[in-house]
Design an enzyme around this catalytic site. Sequence first.
Site, PDB file in Angstrom:
ATOM      1  N   LEU A  46     -29.556  12.734 -15.599  1.00  0.00           N
ATOM      2  CA  LEU A  46     -28.348  12.498 -17.019  1.00  0.00           C
ATOM      3  C   LEU A  46     -27.304  13.975 -16.858  1.00  0.00           C
ATOM      4  O   LEU A  46     -27.504  15.063 -16.353  1.00  0.00           O
ATOM      5  CB  LEU A  46     -29.665  13.012 -18.030  1.00  0.00           C
ATOM      6  N   ASP A  47     -25.754  13.419 -17.023  1.00  0.00           N
ATOM      7  CA  ASP A  47     -25.731  15.240 -17.243  1.00  0.00           C
ATOM      8  C   ASP A  47     -25.490  16.269 -17.752  1.00  0.00           C
ATOM      9  O   ASP A  47     -26.676  16.385 -18.357  1.00  0.00           O
ATOM     10  CB  ASP A  47     -23.848  14.219 -17.867  1.00  0.00           C
ATOM     11  N   PRO A  48     -25.394  17.240 -17.478  1.00  0.00           N
ATOM     12  CA  PRO A  48     -25.987  18.755 -18.043  1.00  0.00           C
ATOM     13  C   PRO A  48     -25.264  18.008 -19.690  1.00  0.00           C
ATOM     14  O   PRO A  48     -26.433  19.554 -20.100  1.00  0.00           O
ATOM     15  CB  PRO A  48     -24.536  19.594 -16.794  1.00  0.00           C
TER      16      PRO A  48
END
Length: 302
Positions: A46-48
Amino acid sequence: MGRSRKGRDISGWLVVDKPAGLTSTAVVNKVRWAFNAKKAGHAGTLDPAATGVLAVALGEATKTVPFVTDALKAYRFTVRFGAATNTDDAEGEVIATSDRRPSDDEIAAALPAFVGDIEQVPPQFSAVKIDGERAYALARAGEEVEIAARPLYVESLEMVERPDADHAVLEMICGKGGYVRSIARDLGQALGCHGHVVSLRRVWAGPFEAEDGVTLDLVEELARTPALDDYLRPLEEGLADLPELRTTHDGATKLRNGNPGIVLASDVEYGDEAWASLDGEAVAVGIYKAGELHPNRVFVKG
């Protein structure tokens, strides 16, 4: 002789409801430390800035990661119309703007083009490797590279809310390797107004749902205590999309030694991938052939 890895021989899945602001790797490291586990991994980055399901596998459960990674996943995200960014999300710099805003009907008419088997170009700021380098590293160095389109299966893409003219909330169910940021970017281009993601949440991934996830605050609160183990889910949950075949004690012994083992009759077809269990415990994953399972992954009994 190699150095043995320190930590506990503990296996299972911990479903984390990832908060915004942390990388997936940072979450995995926190979970591994909290359980004092020898081995840990996750099923899908997952993206930050994103939140939601991050399924963390410990010990023998890491052998089931590919089956969760390959499973369908659901995302709920908000697209901001009128601006494109170099990262395709709100973290980046605005590189183009437009005064145009699409109507609900225009959005609805554009969405079917993103459903089914499509080709998708990952964002410039992504983990895709180009000549051995990560795309985001090249982008941060100021290089603009050409990233080849990749196949993606999208089961559904629907608008579920339109808060105002500038925003639309969408829900997407897709297969492995999908970039929600690319969907927002390409939708904005298709509508002639530009677009980027301003919020993103993974609602579920394979058998795991965000509403069942634990917070990192709870993980830290219960770290290194037996109470944290109560939140660990069986490694077998990572095999939910594969058929289960029961085996015998003799079959289990052969399978754990890497040899074909007898499995009880079922409707699994010759050549199908399946997993064998003994008393509900996963023994091995492999290919079914005429009453036997030929293992390609073997689980060490805990």
